[in-house]
Design an enzyme around this catalytic site. Structure first.
Site, PDB file in Angstrom:
ATOM      1  N   LYS A  52       0.609  -1.218   0.007  1.00  0.00           N
ATOM      2  CA  LYS A  52      -0.002  -0.033   0.031  1.00  0.00           C
ATOM      3  C   LYS A  52       0.789   1.154   0.018  1.00  0.00           C
ATOM      4  CE  LYS A  52      -4.005  -1.761  -0.149  1.00  0.00           C
ATOM      5  NZ  LYS A  52      -4.824  -1.382  -1.507  1.00  0.00           N
TER       6      LYS A  52
HETATM    7  N1  PMP Z   1      -3.530  -8.101   1.273  1.00  0.00           N
HETATM    8  C1  PMP Z   1      -3.690  -6.957   2.241  1.00  0.00           C
HETATM    9  C2  PMP Z   1      -2.755  -7.394   3.548  1.00  0.00           C
HETATM   10  C3  PMP Z   1      -4.053  -5.851   1.846  1.00  0.00           C
HETATM   11  O1  PMP Z   1      -4.117  -5.233   2.890  1.00  0.00           O
HETATM   12  C4  PMP Z   1      -4.699  -5.589   0.621  1.00  0.00           C
HETATM   13  C5  PMP Z   1      -5.306  -4.176   0.311  1.00  0.00           C
HETATM   14  N2  PMP Z   1      -6.646  -4.127   0.662  1.00  0.00           N
HETATM   15  C6  PMP Z   1      -4.623  -6.434  -0.404  1.00  0.00           C
HETATM   16  C7  PMP Z   1      -4.148  -7.847   0.219  1.00  0.00           C
HETATM   17  C8  PMP Z   1      -5.153  -6.360  -1.769  1.00  0.00           C
HETATM   18  O2  PMP Z   1      -4.566  -5.428  -2.476  1.00  0.00           O
HETATM   19  P1  PMP Z   1      -5.546  -4.658  -3.416  1.00  0.00           P
HETATM   20  O3  PMP Z   1      -6.170  -3.589  -2.646  1.00  0.00           O
HETATM   21  O4  PMP Z   1      -4.551  -3.920  -4.386  1.00  0.00           O
HETATM   22  O5  PMP Z   1      -6.384  -5.421  -4.239  1.00  0.00           O
END
Ligand code: PMP
Length: 331
Positions: free
Chosen positions: A48
């Protein structure tokens, strides 16, 4: 890779360029070779950091924010930590609206990082003025020089991964990648990385990971939002009960759904067999890879990259707690 070889100007210069590590034992019985992109090597310990930095720097370039401006978002998770960290470095105020389902640990962590945290009731509809969506929107509206990150509905979320994660994986694998396995929450990581890789080689398969209890897989297959798919689950950051516009479903070939229990055990397997102290969704990604392997997706020439989103330290009271595992009925 120049990482760590030079002095850098600030911790923010360390966002991205995360390592790709061969998985030696957890994937021993699968066909092909397997590599994990370790997003925990970002300074905020997750992928993130990439979107938080990209969205904030975009707002700076457009003149929407400058010193003493305010960053607003609805999250108690990794995005909140990244935004708080960047705000500290750049001198912004960070306001996060979180649901009262968030653990006290998480709220305390964000406060320690300097964020102003508004705790909002989880059990009200999204359009209720008390919901964290509405609270964030109101704060954004009322605060001059503020930016609302809005990660689920922000195209820049995809763009961050298109510009960084995708090219990194293409270069690190020297174009040999055949399959990418990615956890889908907002969908920014899978969409941006997948879009870039498919532009380099349209034969690369982009394999999504969804949670049992989420609507994403069904929506990908039918184009319809089916609320019958929705049920409570424990994995954080994976899946959703709405359709985020930060997901480009056209680049995703397939989804597999995983259970809380399988993902928890797979996370521990990664720790025990590879020495990688990983977050809950890393286990979800490994579990989905097992399922794809069992379904015959891979052959001896497959070169498979798994994106591991974050670090295990955030889950000490969950999957790495024996009593939590017992409470869930997993052991
Ligand atoms: N795994 C974790 C621990 C996350 O915080 C996130 C973000 N929501 C994701 C996976 C998924 O990533 P994305 O939001 O880019 O789909």
């Amino acid at each position: 890779m120049t990482r760590n070889q030079n002095i850098v100007d600030s911790i923010l210069n360390l966002v991205g360029e995360t390592p790709l590590v061969k998985l030696n034992r957890v994937a021993k019985h699968f066909k092909g070779s397997y590599f994990a992109k370790l997003e925990a090597f970002n300074p905020g310990l997750s992928q993130k950091d990439r979107i938080a930095l990209h969205i904030i720097e975009n707002a700076e370039k457009k003149g929407i924010i400058k010193k003493n401006s305010t960053i607003v978002e609805t999250t108690s998770g990794n995005t909140g930590y990244s935004l708080a960290m960047i705000s500290l470095v750049k001198g912004y105020k960070c306001i996060l609206a979180v649901s009262d389902k968030s653990s006290q640990d998480k709220i305390d962590l964000l406060k320690t990082m300097g964020a102003e945290v508004h705790v909002c009731p989880a059990n009200v509809p999204a359009d209720d003025s008390r919901s964290y969506y509405e609270v964030a929107k109101r704060i954004h509206k009322e605060t001059k020089n503020s930016v609302y990150i809005n990660q689920y509905f922000n195209e820049l979320n995809i763009d961050a991964h298109y510009k960084t994660t995708g090219p990194e994986i293409w270069q690190q694998t020297q174009g040999k990648i055949t399959h990418l396995v990615v956890a889908s929450g907002t969908g920014g990581t899978i969409s941006g990385t997948g879009r870039y890789l498919k532009e380099q080689n349209p034969d690369i398969k982009i394999l999504g990971v969804d949670a049992v209890g989420s609507v994403l897989k069904k929506y990908h297959e039918t184009g319809k939002l089916d609320m019958n798919e929705v049920s409570p689950y424990k994995i954080e950051g994976l899946g959703k009960n709405l359709i985020p516009t930060a997901t480009d479903f056209s680049v995703i070939d397939e989804y597999q759904k995983v259970t809380d229990k399988d993902a928890a055990f797979a996370s521990k397997e990664i720790l025990n067999k590879e020495g990688i102290f990983c977050g809950y969704t890393c286990g979800a990604v490994l579990q989905a890879t097992k399922q794809y392997n069992d379904l015959g997706y891979f052959n001896d020439n497959s070169f498979v990259v798994l994106v591991f989103p974050d670090h295990g330290s955030r889950y000490m009271n969950k999957i790495y707690s024996d009593s939590w595992m017992k409470e869930q009925g997993f052991v």
